[in-house]
Write a protein that holds these residues in place. Structure first.
Motif, PDB file in Angstrom:
ATOM      1  N   GLN A   2       0.797  -1.217   0.000  1.00  0.00           N
ATOM      2  CA  GLN A   2       0.000   0.000   0.000  1.00  0.00           C
ATOM      3  C   GLN A   2       0.838   1.280   0.000  1.00  0.00           C
ATOM      4  O   GLN A   2       0.283   2.368  -0.123  1.00  0.00           O
ATOM      5  CB  GLN A   2      -0.920   0.004   1.216  1.00  0.00           C
ATOM      6  CG  GLN A   2      -0.203  -0.222   2.542  1.00  0.00           C
ATOM      7  CD  GLN A   2      -1.173  -0.292   3.698  1.00  0.00           C
ATOM      8  OE1 GLN A   2      -1.976   0.611   3.888  1.00  0.00           O
ATOM      9  NE2 GLN A   2      -1.110  -1.370   4.473  1.00  0.00           N
ATOM     10  N   TYR A   3       2.127   1.144   0.138  1.00  0.00           N
ATOM     11  CA  TYR A   3       2.968   2.333   0.267  1.00  0.00           C
ATOM     12  C   TYR A   3       4.231   2.076  -0.516  1.00  0.00           C
ATOM     13  O   TYR A   3       4.868   1.041  -0.334  1.00  0.00           O
ATOM     14  CB  TYR A   3       3.253   2.549   1.745  1.00  0.00           C
ATOM     15  CG  TYR A   3       3.840   3.878   2.114  1.00  0.00           C
ATOM     16  CD1 TYR A   3       5.055   3.944   2.772  1.00  0.00           C
ATOM     17  CD2 TYR A   3       3.181   5.052   1.832  1.00  0.00           C
ATOM     18  CE1 TYR A   3       5.600   5.150   3.140  1.00  0.00           C
ATOM     19  CE2 TYR A   3       3.733   6.270   2.192  1.00  0.00           C
ATOM     20  CZ  TYR A   3       4.936   6.316   2.834  1.00  0.00           C
ATOM     21  OH  TYR A   3       5.474   7.524   3.192  1.00  0.00           O
ATOM     22  N   TYR A  34       1.546   6.718  -1.858  1.00  0.00           N
ATOM     23  CA  TYR A  34       0.671   5.641  -1.418  1.00  0.00           C
ATOM     24  C   TYR A  34      -0.605   5.528  -2.240  1.00  0.00           C
ATOM     25  O   TYR A  34      -1.374   4.615  -2.062  1.00  0.00           O
ATOM     26  CB  TYR A  34       0.290   5.798   0.059  1.00  0.00           C
ATOM     27  CG  TYR A  34      -0.449   7.073   0.371  1.00  0.00           C
ATOM     28  CD1 TYR A  34       0.239   8.230   0.694  1.00  0.00           C
ATOM     29  CD2 TYR A  34      -1.831   7.116   0.361  1.00  0.00           C
ATOM     30  CE1 TYR A  34      -0.433   9.405   0.994  1.00  0.00           C
ATOM     31  CE2 TYR A  34      -2.514   8.281   0.649  1.00  0.00           C
ATOM     32  CZ  TYR A  34      -1.804   9.423   0.969  1.00  0.00           C
ATOM     33  OH  TYR A  34      -2.470  10.578   1.255  1.00  0.00           O
ATOM     34  N   ILE A  51       5.844  -1.196   1.234  1.00  0.00           N
ATOM     35  CA  ILE A  51       5.512  -1.556   2.607  1.00  0.00           C
ATOM     36  C   ILE A  51       4.326  -2.500   2.608  1.00  0.00           C
ATOM     37  O   ILE A  51       3.283  -2.217   2.017  1.00  0.00           O
ATOM     38  CB  ILE A  51       5.211  -0.308   3.447  1.00  0.00           C
ATOM     39  CG1 ILE A  51       6.514   0.458   3.697  1.00  0.00           C
ATOM     40  CG2 ILE A  51       4.554  -0.689   4.772  1.00  0.00           C
ATOM     41  CD1 ILE A  51       6.345   1.691   4.523  1.00  0.00           C
ATOM     42  N   MET A 104       7.959   3.306  -2.463  1.00  0.00           N
ATOM     43  CA  MET A 104       9.099   4.205  -2.365  1.00  0.00           C
ATOM     44  C   MET A 104      10.090   3.923  -3.484  1.00  0.00           C
ATOM     45  O   MET A 104      10.147   2.800  -4.010  1.00  0.00           O
ATOM     46  CB  MET A 104       9.842   3.980  -1.040  1.00  0.00           C
ATOM     47  CG  MET A 104       9.011   4.196   0.200  1.00  0.00           C
ATOM     48  SD  MET A 104       9.950   3.665   1.654  1.00  0.00           S
ATOM     49  CE  MET A 104       8.880   4.248   2.940  1.00  0.00           C
TER      50      MET A 104
END
Lengths: 115, 115
Positions: free
Chosen positions: B31-32, B51, B92, B34
């Motif tokens: 969901q996140y 996100y 994440i 980077m």
């Protein structure tokens, strides 16, 4: 540049030796992490810590151990080094709790070679 | 099948080119997202995070997320020789307690920008 330091930067050592990789951060971060990175491969989490006296194993099994006696210091120890331990070891720390802003700051890494 | 797939390259482009770096993932629970940049003999540094599906811009960098296709991209406009590095995507997934979330990394794509 993040204030997280690792020593030594490079280490070549013989099989069976005990080694300690040092990691220190001056940012006051509670959370610290150790990753293993092989060339062309993903970073794998091997240890992490939420704070003083807290240590947990990561998703990659490792024969190393860690300790967290002080907030700023998170050393990793190999009791008896083997050639299979040859890798790059990266230390990281983070401050913010929760899913947003979970930025991990990385040190420069220790490249370990076990002969 | 690995949770996160990233083409390791290497990718070589001329200065000024638009660069597209991509990752796919298999677990819709991520969901996140980077992007980290790692220069040779240094630790990774966070470039961008997002996100939600859609685009996020920061200077010459644009991060794009398509959750329906489980696909994320990083675009670099007007690429410079200083952009030469390995770019790692990270996601994440798991909550590991005490406000910490574990990152799952791709293998990284090595980019060279030729003057």
């Amino acid at each position: 540049e993040a204030d997280i330091y690792q020593t030594p930067r490079y280490l070549v050592i013989g099989t069976g030796k005990k080694i300690t990789l040092e990691c220190s951060q001056t940012m006051g971060h509670d959370k610290m992490y150790w990753y293993q990175q092989d060339p062309g491969m993903e970073l794998h989490l091997i240890h992490y810590s939420y704070g003083v006296n807290s240590t947990e194993k990561g998703d990659l099994s490792s024969e190393s151990t860690v300790s967290r006696i002080r907030t700023e210091h998170f050393p990793l120890t190999l009791e008896s080094a083997r050639p299979s331990h040859t890798s790059q070891y990266l230390c990281a720390s983070s401050r913010v709790t929760g899913i947003f802003g979970n930025e991990q700051f990385f040190g420069p890494g220790t490249r370990l070679t076990v002969l | 099948q690995k949770e996160v797939e990233q083409d390791p390259g290497p990718l070589s482009v001329p200065e000024g080119a638009i660069v597209s770096l991509n990752c796919t993932y298999s677990n819709s629970a991520f969901q996140y997202f980077m992007w980290y940049r790692q220069y040779s003999r240094k630790g990774p540094e966070l470039l961008m995070y997002t996100y939600s599906s859609g685009n996020k811009e920061d200077g010459r960098f644009t991060a794009q997320v398509d959750k329906s296709s489980k696909y994320i991209s990083l675009f670099i406009r007007d690429s410079q020789p200083s952009d030469s590095a390995t770019y790692l995507c990270a996601m994440i997934l798991a909550y590991s307690g005490a406000g910490s979330y574990q990152l799952t990394f791709g293998k990284g794509t090595k980019l060279s920008v030729i003057p």
